[in-house]
Design a protein around this motif. Structure first.
Motif, PDB file in Angstrom:
ATOM      1  N   GLY A 266       0.594  -1.283   0.102  1.00 28.72           N
ATOM      2  CA  GLY A 266       0.016   0.178  -0.069  1.00 28.72           C
ATOM      3  C   GLY A 266       0.852   1.279   0.316  1.00 28.72           C
ATOM      4  N   SER A 267       2.056   1.213  -0.302  1.00 28.93           N
ATOM      5  CA  SER A 267       3.028   2.444  -0.031  1.00 28.93           C
ATOM      6  C   SER A 267       3.103   3.041  -1.431  1.00 28.93           C
ATOM      7  CB  SER A 267       4.345   2.039   0.582  1.00 28.93           C
ATOM      8  OG  SER A 267       5.090   1.111  -0.534  1.00 28.93           O
ATOM      9  N   GLY A 268       2.592   2.308  -2.564  1.00 29.56           N
ATOM     10  CA  GLY A 268       2.706   3.054  -3.784  1.00 29.56           C
ATOM     11  C   GLY A 268       3.738   2.605  -4.737  1.00 29.56           C
ATOM     12  N   LYS A 269       3.964   1.263  -4.640  1.00 29.79           N
ATOM     13  CA  LYS A 269       5.070   0.624  -5.488  1.00 29.79           C
ATOM     14  C   LYS A 269       4.418   0.666  -7.121  1.00 29.79           C
ATOM     15  CE  LYS A 269       5.069  -3.051  -3.299  1.00 29.79           C
ATOM     16  NZ  LYS A 269       4.161  -2.608  -2.243  1.00 29.79           N
ATOM     17  N   THR A 270       3.222   0.271  -7.121  1.00 25.51           N
ATOM     18  CA  THR A 270       2.754   0.126  -8.462  1.00 25.51           C
ATOM     19  C   THR A 270       2.460   1.649  -9.195  1.00 25.51           C
ATOM     20  OG1 THR A 270       1.442  -1.658  -8.153  1.00 25.51           O
ATOM     21  CG2 THR A 270       0.600  -0.362  -9.628  1.00 25.51           C
ATOM     22  N   HIS A 271       2.339   2.802  -8.218  1.00 26.64           N
ATOM     23  CA  HIS A 271       2.174   3.962  -8.774  1.00 26.64           C
ATOM     24  C   HIS A 271       3.777   4.339  -9.149  1.00 26.64           C
ATOM     25  CE1 HIS A 271       1.318   8.410  -9.060  1.00 26.64           C
ATOM     26  NE2 HIS A 271       2.581   8.497  -8.115  1.00 26.64           N
ATOM     27  N   THR A 272       4.710   3.987  -8.429  1.00 32.53           N
ATOM     28  CA  THR A 272       6.229   4.589  -8.908  1.00 32.53           C
ATOM     29  C   THR A 272       6.313   3.528 -10.303  1.00 32.53           C
ATOM     30  OG1 THR A 272       6.541   4.545  -6.355  1.00 32.53           O
ATOM     31  CG2 THR A 272       8.483   4.231  -8.007  1.00 32.53           C
ATOM     32  N   ALA A 273       5.970   2.553 -10.095  1.00 28.51           N
ATOM     33  CA  ALA A 273       6.339   1.713 -11.540  1.00 28.51           C
ATOM     34  C   ALA A 273       5.564   2.354 -12.833  1.00 28.51           C
ATOM     35  CB  ALA A 273       5.936   0.194 -11.419  1.00 28.51           C
ATOM     36  N   THR A 274       4.478   2.701 -12.450  1.00 28.00           N
ATOM     37  CA  THR A 274       3.722   3.583 -13.603  1.00 28.00           C
ATOM     38  C   THR A 274       4.350   4.752 -13.964  1.00 28.00           C
ATOM     39  OG1 THR A 274       1.648   2.532 -12.729  1.00 28.00           O
ATOM     40  CG2 THR A 274       1.574   4.373 -14.353  1.00 28.00           C
ATOM     41  N   GLU A 275       4.812   5.686 -12.825  1.00 28.61           N
ATOM     42  CA  GLU A 275       5.603   6.872 -13.078  1.00 28.61           C
ATOM     43  C   GLU A 275       6.710   6.586 -13.998  1.00 28.61           C
ATOM     44  OE1 GLU A 275       4.405  10.098 -12.861  1.00 28.61           O
ATOM     45  OE2 GLU A 275       2.652   9.087 -12.417  1.00 28.61           O
ATOM     46  N   ARG A 276       7.466   5.599 -13.523  1.00 32.84           N
ATOM     47  CA  ARG A 276       8.621   4.992 -14.264  1.00 32.84           C
ATOM     48  C   ARG A 276       8.492   4.993 -15.525  1.00 32.84           C
ATOM     49  NH1 ARG A 276      13.688   5.798 -15.088  1.00 32.84           N
ATOM     50  NH2 ARG A 276      14.848   4.145 -15.442  1.00 32.84           N
ATOM     51  N   VAL A 277       7.422   4.423 -16.100  1.00 33.09           N
ATOM     52  CA  VAL A 277       7.069   4.162 -17.580  1.00 33.09           C
ATOM     53  C   VAL A 277       6.913   5.368 -18.181  1.00 33.09           C
ATOM     54  CG1 VAL A 277       5.608   3.097 -19.133  1.00 33.09           C
ATOM     55  CG2 VAL A 277       6.519   1.844 -17.358  1.00 33.09           C
ATOM     56  N   ILE A 278       6.162   6.269 -17.634  1.00 28.08           N
ATOM     57  CA  ILE A 278       5.647   7.755 -18.153  1.00 28.08           C
ATOM     58  C   ILE A 278       7.093   8.469 -18.435  1.00 28.08           C
ATOM     59  CG2 ILE A 278       4.433   9.795 -17.578  1.00 28.08           C
ATOM     60  CD1 ILE A 278       2.350   7.738 -16.022  1.00 28.08           C
ATOM     61  N   ASN A 279       7.833   8.567 -17.420  1.00 31.76           N
ATOM     62  CA  ASN A 279       9.155   9.120 -17.306  1.00 31.76           C
ATOM     63  C   ASN A 279       9.951   8.744 -18.475  1.00 31.76           C
ATOM     64  OD1 ASN A 279      11.977   9.638 -16.258  1.00 31.76           O
ATOM     65  ND2 ASN A 279      10.892  11.275 -15.589  1.00 31.76           N
ATOM     66  N   LEU A 280      10.055   7.469 -18.625  1.00 29.57           N
ATOM     67  CA  LEU A 280      10.772   6.957 -19.751  1.00 29.57           C
ATOM     68  C   LEU A 280      10.340   7.358 -21.189  1.00 29.57           C
ATOM     69  CD1 LEU A 280      11.369   3.183 -18.545  1.00 29.57           C
ATOM     70  CD2 LEU A 280      13.323   5.111 -18.660  1.00 29.57           C
ATOM     71  N   VAL A 281       9.019   7.403 -21.143  1.00 25.63           N
ATOM     72  CA  VAL A 281       8.494   7.766 -22.635  1.00 25.63           C
ATOM     73  C   VAL A 281       8.884   9.121 -22.705  1.00 25.63           C
ATOM     74  CG1 VAL A 281       6.422   8.132 -23.662  1.00 25.63           C
ATOM     75  CG2 VAL A 281       6.786   5.845 -22.694  1.00 25.63           C
ATOM     76  N   GLN A 282       8.504  10.000 -21.784  1.00 23.04           N
ATOM     77  CA  GLN A 282       8.766  11.571 -21.601  1.00 23.04           C
ATOM     78  C   GLN A 282      10.174  11.928 -21.782  1.00 23.04           C
ATOM     79  OE1 GLN A 282       6.791  12.502 -17.985  1.00 23.04           O
ATOM     80  NE2 GLN A 282       4.882  13.160 -19.065  1.00 23.04           N
ATOM     81  N   GLN A 283      11.058  11.022 -21.561  1.00 27.54           N
ATOM     82  CA  GLN A 283      12.505  11.315 -21.768  1.00 27.54           C
ATOM     83  C   GLN A 283      12.947  10.866 -23.261  1.00 27.54           C
ATOM     84  OE1 GLN A 283      15.188   9.642 -18.791  1.00 27.54           O
ATOM     85  NE2 GLN A 283      14.144  10.880 -17.281  1.00 27.54           N
ATOM     86  N   GLY A 284      12.086  10.448 -23.920  1.00 27.05           N
ATOM     87  CA  GLY A 284      12.280  10.058 -25.503  1.00 27.05           C
ATOM     88  C   GLY A 284      12.331   8.417 -25.571  1.00 27.05           C
ATOM     89  N   LEU A 285      12.360   7.553 -24.723  1.00 21.76           N
ATOM     90  CA  LEU A 285      12.398   6.200 -25.007  1.00 21.76           C
ATOM     91  C   LEU A 285      11.175   5.757 -25.794  1.00 21.76           C
ATOM     92  CD1 LEU A 285      14.193   3.528 -24.581  1.00 21.76           C
ATOM     93  CD2 LEU A 285      12.958   3.270 -22.532  1.00 21.76           C
ATOM     94  N   SER A 286      11.301   5.009 -26.942  1.00 26.27           N
ATOM     95  CA  SER A 286      10.158   4.659 -27.612  1.00 26.27           C
ATOM     96  C   SER A 286       9.315   3.725 -26.766  1.00 26.27           C
ATOM     97  CB  SER A 286      10.612   3.639 -28.892  1.00 26.27           C
ATOM     98  OG  SER A 286       9.637   3.358 -29.450  1.00 26.27           O
ATOM     99  N   PRO A 287       7.845   4.019 -26.727  1.00 31.24           N
ATOM    100  CA  PRO A 287       6.831   3.311 -25.906  1.00 31.24           C
ATOM    101  C   PRO A 287       6.678   1.746 -26.276  1.00 31.24           C
ATOM    102  CG  PRO A 287       5.944   5.487 -26.603  1.00 31.24           C
ATOM    103  CD  PRO A 287       7.360   5.183 -27.309  1.00 31.24           C
ATOM    104  N   ALA A 288       7.063   1.526 -27.560  1.00 36.09           N
ATOM    105  CA  ALA A 288       7.100   0.070 -27.939  1.00 36.09           C
ATOM    106  C   ALA A 288       8.346  -0.595 -27.622  1.00 36.09           C
ATOM    107  CB  ALA A 288       7.222   0.145 -29.704  1.00 36.09           C
ATOM    108  N   ARG A 289       9.422  -0.114 -27.095  1.00 35.78           N
ATOM    109  CA  ARG A 289      10.511  -0.647 -26.688  1.00 35.78           C
ATOM    110  C   ARG A 289      10.248  -0.745 -24.834  1.00 35.78           C
ATOM    111  NH1 ARG A 289      14.506  -1.375 -30.363  1.00 35.78           N
ATOM    112  NH2 ARG A 289      15.934  -1.607 -28.676  1.00 35.78           N
ATOM    113  N   ILE A 290       9.172  -0.660 -24.435  1.00 34.11           N
ATOM    114  CA  ILE A 290       8.926  -0.681 -22.933  1.00 34.11           C
ATOM    115  C   ILE A 290       7.923  -1.913 -22.720  1.00 34.11           C
ATOM    116  CG2 ILE A 290       8.203   0.466 -20.951  1.00 34.11           C
ATOM    117  CD1 ILE A 290       8.984   3.286 -22.220  1.00 34.11           C
TER     118      ILE A 290
END
Length: 147
Positions: free
Chosen positions: A7-31
């Protein structure tokens, strides 16, 4: 590696990690984001879609279960073997560790793997995840969230 209690937000953190990777330019298709249940995969996928809108769909961040990733990899080799997901996961792991080129080619397309709820992954699924990580290019990243 993100380690925190329930309940501490691990899934939220994982989600935000993906969002951050895409926003930094990593191709979504490669995640690839994998989790233990379909419900969790659908929820994470919805959160990512809401945050990134059409950008996600244009490239396709793939969120799914460990089982579905194994099935997708195995079917690149042909038909999935009978016997359910346990056999599919075992087949995928053996193909990876055995150097099956078609499967390794698929894995080489993953630039970042996010594993949500890693503490729930045991047995054959854990060995599959380990083989998958070991087979990924050294330039790839891995994020793991667990209790």
């Amino acid at each position: 590696i993100v380690t925190a209690g329930p309940g501490s937000g691990k899934t939220h953190t994982a989600t935000e990690r993906v969002i951050n990777l895409v926003q930094q330019g990593l191709s979504p298709a490669r995640i690839r984001l994998i989790t233990f249940t379909r419900v969790a995969a659908e929820e994470v996928g919805r959160r990512i879609s809401d945050a990134l809108g059409e950008h996600t769909y244009s490239g396709g961040v793939v969120c799914g279960t460990i089982d579905s990733l194994a099935w997708n990899l195995v079917t690149t080799l042909g038909d999935a073997p009978p016997g359910g997901y346990e056999r599919i996961i075992r087949t995928a792991r053996k193909a990876i560790t055995g150097g099956e080129q078609a499967m390794l080619d698929q894995i080489s397309r993953i630039s970042h793997l996010v594993i949500d709820e890693a503490q729930d992954i045991v047995g054959e699924r854990r060995m599959f995840c380990r083989a998958l990580i070991d087979a990924m290019p050294s330039s790839s990243g891995v994020t793991s969230a667990s209790s």
